[in-house]
Motif scaffolding. Structure first.
Motif, PDB file in Angstrom:
ATOM      1  N   PRO A 101      -1.220  10.972   3.111  1.00 13.65           N
ATOM      2  CA  PRO A 101      -0.045  10.400   2.453  1.00 13.65           C
ATOM      3  C   PRO A 101       0.028   8.882   2.467  1.00 13.65           C
ATOM      4  O   PRO A 101       0.910   8.303   1.828  1.00 13.65           O
ATOM      5  CB  PRO A 101       1.126  11.009   3.242  1.00 13.65           C
ATOM      6  CG  PRO A 101       0.554  11.437   4.536  1.00 13.65           C
ATOM      7  CD  PRO A 101      -0.860  11.816   4.265  1.00 13.65           C
ATOM      8  N   PHE A 102      -0.925   8.218   3.128  1.00 10.83           N
ATOM      9  CA  PHE A 102      -0.939   6.756   3.172  1.00 10.83           C
ATOM     10  C   PHE A 102      -1.667   6.140   1.983  1.00 10.83           C
ATOM     11  O   PHE A 102      -1.717   4.909   1.842  1.00 10.83           O
ATOM     12  CB  PHE A 102      -1.605   6.261   4.463  1.00 10.83           C
ATOM     13  CG  PHE A 102      -3.020   6.754   4.652  1.00 10.83           C
ATOM     14  CD1 PHE A 102      -4.091   6.170   3.987  1.00 10.83           C
ATOM     15  CD2 PHE A 102      -3.289   7.817   5.504  1.00 10.83           C
ATOM     16  CE1 PHE A 102      -5.390   6.611   4.147  1.00 10.83           C
ATOM     17  CE2 PHE A 102      -4.595   8.267   5.679  1.00 10.83           C
ATOM     18  CZ  PHE A 102      -5.642   7.667   5.007  1.00 10.83           C
ATOM     19  N   LEU A 103      -2.247   6.949   1.094  1.00 12.98           N
ATOM     20  CA  LEU A 103      -3.140   6.411   0.065  1.00 12.98           C
ATOM     21  C   LEU A 103      -2.480   5.376  -0.835  1.00 12.98           C
ATOM     22  O   LEU A 103      -3.124   4.413  -1.250  1.00 12.98           O
ATOM     23  CB  LEU A 103      -3.695   7.556  -0.786  1.00 12.98           C
ATOM     24  CG  LEU A 103      -4.817   8.389  -0.165  1.00 12.98           C
ATOM     25  CD1 LEU A 103      -5.216   9.521  -1.099  1.00 12.98           C
ATOM     26  CD2 LEU A 103      -6.023   7.524   0.165  1.00 12.98           C
ATOM     27  N   LYS A 104      -1.199   5.546  -1.156  1.00 15.13           N
ATOM     28  CA  LYS A 104      -0.522   4.601  -2.046  1.00 15.13           C
ATOM     29  C   LYS A 104       0.022   3.381  -1.293  1.00 15.13           C
ATOM     30  O   LYS A 104       0.553   2.461  -1.917  1.00 15.13           O
ATOM     31  CB  LYS A 104       0.610   5.304  -2.794  1.00 15.13           C
ATOM     32  CG  LYS A 104       0.101   6.263  -3.869  1.00 15.13           C
ATOM     33  CD  LYS A 104       1.242   6.914  -4.641  1.00 15.13           C
ATOM     34  CE  LYS A 104       0.701   7.836  -5.734  1.00 15.13           C
ATOM     35  NZ  LYS A 104       1.796   8.549  -6.443  1.00 15.13           N
ATOM     36  N   ASP A 105      -0.157   3.370   0.017  1.00 15.72           N
ATOM     37  CA  ASP A 105       0.327   2.236   0.815  1.00 15.72           C
ATOM     38  C   ASP A 105      -0.665   1.072   0.828  1.00 15.72           C
ATOM     39  O   ASP A 105      -0.314  -0.028   1.261  1.00 15.72           O
ATOM     40  CB  ASP A 105       0.584   2.664   2.267  1.00 15.72           C
ATOM     41  CG  ASP A 105       1.687   3.699   2.382  1.00 15.72           C
ATOM     42  OD1 ASP A 105       2.502   3.796   1.449  1.00 15.72           O
ATOM     43  OD2 ASP A 105       1.715   4.424   3.396  1.00 15.72           O
ATOM     44  N   TYR A 106      -1.901   1.314   0.385  1.00 13.44           N
ATOM     45  CA  TYR A 106      -2.956   0.316   0.535  1.00 13.44           C
ATOM     46  C   TYR A 106      -3.669   0.041  -0.787  1.00 13.44           C
ATOM     47  O   TYR A 106      -3.750   0.904  -1.664  1.00 13.44           O
ATOM     48  CB  TYR A 106      -4.007   0.793   1.550  1.00 13.44           C
ATOM     49  CG  TYR A 106      -3.499   0.926   2.953  1.00 13.44           C
ATOM     50  CD1 TYR A 106      -3.495  -0.162   3.825  1.00 13.44           C
ATOM     51  CD2 TYR A 106      -3.008   2.143   3.420  1.00 13.44           C
ATOM     52  CE1 TYR A 106      -3.032  -0.037   5.126  1.00 13.44           C
ATOM     53  CE2 TYR A 106      -2.541   2.286   4.718  1.00 13.44           C
ATOM     54  CZ  TYR A 106      -2.552   1.181   5.561  1.00 13.44           C
ATOM     55  OH  TYR A 106      -2.080   1.307   6.849  1.00 13.44           O
ATOM     56  N   TYR A 107      -4.214  -1.173  -0.867  1.00 12.12           N
ATOM     57  CA  TYR A 107      -5.230  -1.474  -1.877  1.00 12.12           C
ATOM     58  C   TYR A 107      -6.578  -1.224  -1.213  1.00 12.12           C
ATOM     59  O   TYR A 107      -6.822  -1.661  -0.067  1.00 12.12           O
ATOM     60  CB  TYR A 107      -5.153  -2.925  -2.345  1.00 12.12           C
ATOM     61  CG  TYR A 107      -6.414  -3.362  -3.062  1.00 12.12           C
ATOM     62  CD1 TYR A 107      -6.686  -2.955  -4.369  1.00 12.12           C
ATOM     63  CD2 TYR A 107      -7.362  -4.159  -2.406  1.00 12.12           C
ATOM     64  CE1 TYR A 107      -7.850  -3.329  -5.020  1.00 12.12           C
ATOM     65  CE2 TYR A 107      -8.532  -4.538  -3.047  1.00 12.12           C
ATOM     66  CZ  TYR A 107      -8.777  -4.123  -4.347  1.00 12.12           C
ATOM     67  OH  TYR A 107      -9.932  -4.494  -4.973  1.00 12.12           O
ATOM     68  N   PHE A 108      -7.470  -0.522  -1.912  1.00 16.61           N
ATOM     69  CA  PHE A 108      -8.786  -0.204  -1.372  1.00 16.61           C
ATOM     70  C   PHE A 108      -9.882  -0.864  -2.206  1.00 16.61           C
ATOM     71  O   PHE A 108      -9.859  -0.808  -3.440  1.00 16.61           O
ATOM     72  CB  PHE A 108      -9.025   1.309  -1.379  1.00 16.61           C
ATOM     73  CG  PHE A 108      -8.094   2.090  -0.502  1.00 16.61           C
ATOM     74  CD1 PHE A 108      -8.259   2.115   0.871  1.00 16.61           C
ATOM     75  CD2 PHE A 108      -7.039   2.804  -1.061  1.00 16.61           C
ATOM     76  CE1 PHE A 108      -7.405   2.838   1.682  1.00 16.61           C
ATOM     77  CE2 PHE A 108      -6.180   3.530  -0.258  1.00 16.61           C
ATOM     78  CZ  PHE A 108      -6.359   3.549   1.123  1.00 16.61           C
ATOM     79  N   LYS A 109     -10.821  -1.451  -1.511  1.00 13.56           N
ATOM     80  CA  LYS A 109     -12.054  -1.915  -2.143  1.00 13.56           C
ATOM     81  C   LYS A 109     -13.168  -1.001  -1.652  1.00 13.56           C
ATOM     82  O   LYS A 109     -13.446  -0.930  -0.454  1.00 13.56           O
ATOM     83  CB  LYS A 109     -12.348  -3.368  -1.759  1.00 13.56           C
ATOM     84  CG  LYS A 109     -13.606  -3.931  -2.444  1.00 13.56           C
ATOM     85  CD  LYS A 109     -13.843  -5.385  -2.036  1.00 13.56           C
ATOM     86  CE  LYS A 109     -15.071  -5.964  -2.742  1.00 13.56           C
ATOM     87  NZ  LYS A 109     -15.334  -7.373  -2.326  1.00 13.56           N
ATOM     88  N   ILE A 110     -13.774  -0.294  -2.592  1.00 10.18           N
ATOM     89  CA  ILE A 110     -14.802   0.698  -2.267  1.00 10.18           C
ATOM     90  C   ILE A 110     -16.150   0.144  -2.723  1.00 10.18           C
ATOM     91  O   ILE A 110     -16.393  -0.020  -3.924  1.00 10.18           O
ATOM     92  CB  ILE A 110     -14.509   2.038  -2.966  1.00 10.18           C
ATOM     93  CG1 ILE A 110     -13.111   2.539  -2.596  1.00 10.18           C
ATOM     94  CG2 ILE A 110     -15.567   3.069  -2.606  1.00 10.18           C
ATOM     95  CD1 ILE A 110     -12.615   3.669  -3.491  1.00 10.18           C
ATOM     96  N   GLU A 111     -17.010  -0.166  -1.768  1.00 10.48           N
ATOM     97  CA  GLU A 111     -18.338  -0.719  -2.065  1.00 10.48           C
ATOM     98  C   GLU A 111     -19.387   0.300  -1.652  1.00 10.48           C
ATOM     99  O   GLU A 111     -19.442   0.685  -0.478  1.00 10.48           O
ATOM    100  CB  GLU A 111     -18.542  -2.027  -1.313  1.00 10.48           C
ATOM    101  CG  GLU A 111     -17.534  -3.106  -1.682  1.00 10.48           C
ATOM    102  CD  GLU A 111     -17.636  -4.312  -0.768  1.00 10.48           C
ATOM    103  OE1 GLU A 111     -18.376  -5.252  -1.103  1.00 10.48           O
ATOM    104  OE2 GLU A 111     -16.961  -4.312   0.294  1.00 10.48           O
ATOM    105  N   THR A 112     -20.202   0.716  -2.591  1.00 10.22           N
ATOM    106  CA  THR A 112     -21.115   1.819  -2.317  1.00 10.22           C
ATOM    107  C   THR A 112     -22.514   1.516  -2.848  1.00 10.22           C
ATOM    108  O   THR A 112     -22.690   0.760  -3.808  1.00 10.22           O
ATOM    109  CB  THR A 112     -20.554   3.125  -2.930  1.00 10.22           C
ATOM    110  OG1 THR A 112     -21.311   4.233  -2.481  1.00 10.22           O
ATOM    111  CG2 THR A 112     -20.567   3.072  -4.440  1.00 10.22           C
TER     112      THR A 112
END
Length: 359
Positions: A101-112
Motif C-alpha cells: 500500500p506504500f506504492l503511491k507514497d513514493y517516486y521510483f526510479k527503476i534502473e535495470t
C-alpha cells in the motif's frame, strides 16, 4: 496460505528515501506452465532450473512525494529511459497495490540491465519482475522490521508472479516448483517453492548452454500465447499431461535417471510448441535452425551415448542441457556442430544457480 496473508495490517516505521539493488536470474522450465487463469494463476504445475549467468540487475531508488494520487516512476534499461516499459510496470503496480500500500507514497526510479538479449526467448520478464519485486520487498522490510526471511521470500515470489507468471520461479534455486501438485508438499498456485525432495548428484551443477538462434523480438508475447489456451481443443489433456510429467520427474530426479529426465524434458518442449501450432490463431515459433539443432542433438546422443538434451521456451532459441561431467565433450560438439546455426555464432554458457542476491 491465501492472498490475504500478504496484505500488511500497518507499518510501524517510516522512510523518506533510499535505494536497493537486486540481481535475479532467469529460469528454464523443465515441465512447462502454459495457460493461466485470472490473476496469473497457472492452469498446471511447473518446475524449472534456476539459471546463474542469465540475470537481471535492478536498482530501485525511491523518494517520498507529497501527492499520492497516482503511481510515479520512470524505467531505464541500460541507462536509457524506456517509456514503452511503463505500461507493464503500471499494470504490475495496480495488481500489487493491495499488498504494497506504500506504492503511491513514493517516486521510483527503476534502473535495470540484463546479461542476455531482451525479448529473445530467454525469460527477461521473469528475471526483471522478480528483481523488482525483491527491491519492493526490501523497502517493505524497512517499513515493517518484523518481516521474517521466509515471509520475505514467499511474498517476493507472490508479487513477482503478478508481474510475470514464471517470475515466481526466479527467487530461489536450484529447482523451483510453482503450481499445486498433490505429490509435492507445499506446492501451491500463489508462489514458487524450492523443490523439497531428494535430487541425485547427477543433477549437481547441471549445465545449460543457450543457443541464440534468433535474437530478435519474439513473434508472439507469452501473454498472448497463454491466452490461446482458452478454448484450445487439447488444453485439458495438456494440463493433465504436465501434472503426470511432473510426477514422473520426481523419480528421475531422485534416482539420477538421466534417460527418464531427457524423455520428459524434450517431450515438454515439443508439446509447448505443438500447442502453439494447433491454436487459433496458430504460430510456429521455431526456426529452421531450431529444428536443425534438435536433429543434430539427437544424432549426437544416438552416436555417443551422451546424456545431452534440449528444451525450448516460447521462441526459437535452444537450451542445451547436460551433466557437468560432459561439459568438455558437449561444448566441443556445440562449437563443431551447432554454432553454425546460431545468429552470428552467439551462444551463452550457463549453469544451474541458487537464486537471487541483494547487491
Amino acid at each position: 496460505m491465501n492472498e490475504a496473508s500478504f496484505i500488511p495490517q500497518s507499518y510501524k516505521s517510516t522512510v523518506d528515501s533510499g535505494s536497493f539493488t537486486w540481481e535475479s536470474p532467469s529460469n528454464i522450465a523443465l515441465v512447462k506452465y502454459w495457460g493461466k487463469k485470472k490473476d496469473q494463476i497457472p492452469e498446471n504445475p511447473s518446475i524449472s532450473f534456476t539459471l546463474n549467468q542469465c540475470k537481471t540487475t535492478t536498482k530501485l531508488s525511491f523518494s517520498k512525494k507529497e501527492n499520492d494520487d497516482d503511481f510515479s516512476f520512470d524505467v531505464f534499461l541500460d541507462g536509457e529511459k524506456k517509456a514503452d516499459f511503463k505500461p507493464k510496470i503500471e499494470t504490475f503496480f495496480k495488481r500489487v497495490e493491495a499488498y504494497l500500500p506504500f506504492l503511491k507514497d513514493y517516486y521510483f526510479k527503476i534502473e535495470t540491465s540484463n546479461t542476455f538479449p531482451h525479448s529473445s526467448g530467454i525469460a527477461s520478464s521473469a528475471s526483471g519482475m522478480s528483481a523488482l519485486a525483491l527491491c519492493l520487498m526490501s523497502l517493505e522490510k524497512l517499513l515493517d522490521k518484523n518481516i521474517s526471511e521466509a515471509y520475505f521470500t514467499q511474498k517476493a515470489s507472490f508479487l513477482a508472479r503478478l508481474g510475470s507468471g514464471s517470475a515466481c520461479r526466479c527467487i530461489e534455486g536450484s529447482l523451483v516448483v510453482w503450481g499445486n501438485h498433490d505429490k509435492i508438499e507445499g506446492s501451491n498456485d500463489l508462489f514458487g517453492i524450492k523443490y523439497p525432495y531428494e535430487v541425485h548428484q547427477n543433477f549437481n551443477n547441471y549445465q545449460d548452454t543457450i543457443l541464440l538462434v534468433d535474437k530478435g523480438k519474439k513473434q508472439v508475447s507469452s501473454t498472448v500465447g497463454h491466452n490461446l489456451m482458452h478454448g484450445h481443443p487439447f488444453a485439458q489433456e495438456r494440463f493433465k499431461q504436465a501434472g503426470q510429467n511432473l510426477e514422473n520427474l520426481i523419480d528421475s530426479l531422485k534416482n539420477g535417471d538421466l534417460d527418464g529426465f531427457i524423455k520428459i524434458v524434450e517431450s515438454e518442449a515439443l508439446t509447448l510448441h505443438a500447442m502453439m501450432m494447433t491454436s487459433l490463431p496458430f504460430f510456429i515459433l521455431m526456426k529452421p535452425n531450431t529444428l536443425s539443432i534438435i536433429n543434430k542433438i539427437w544424432e549426437f546422443r544416438n552416436e555417443t551415448g551422451s546424456k545431452v538434451c534440449f528444451t525450448l521456451d516460447a521462441g526459437a532459441n535452444v537450451h542445451v542441457l547436460y551433466p557437468e561431467i560432459e561439459k568438455e565433450t558437449v561444448l566441443k560438439f556445440i562449437n563443431n556442430e551447432l554454432v553454425a546455426y546460431c545468429e552470428n555464432g552467439h551462444y551463452i554458457c550457463d549453469v544451474i544457480g541458487l537464486g537471487a542476491n541483494e547487491i
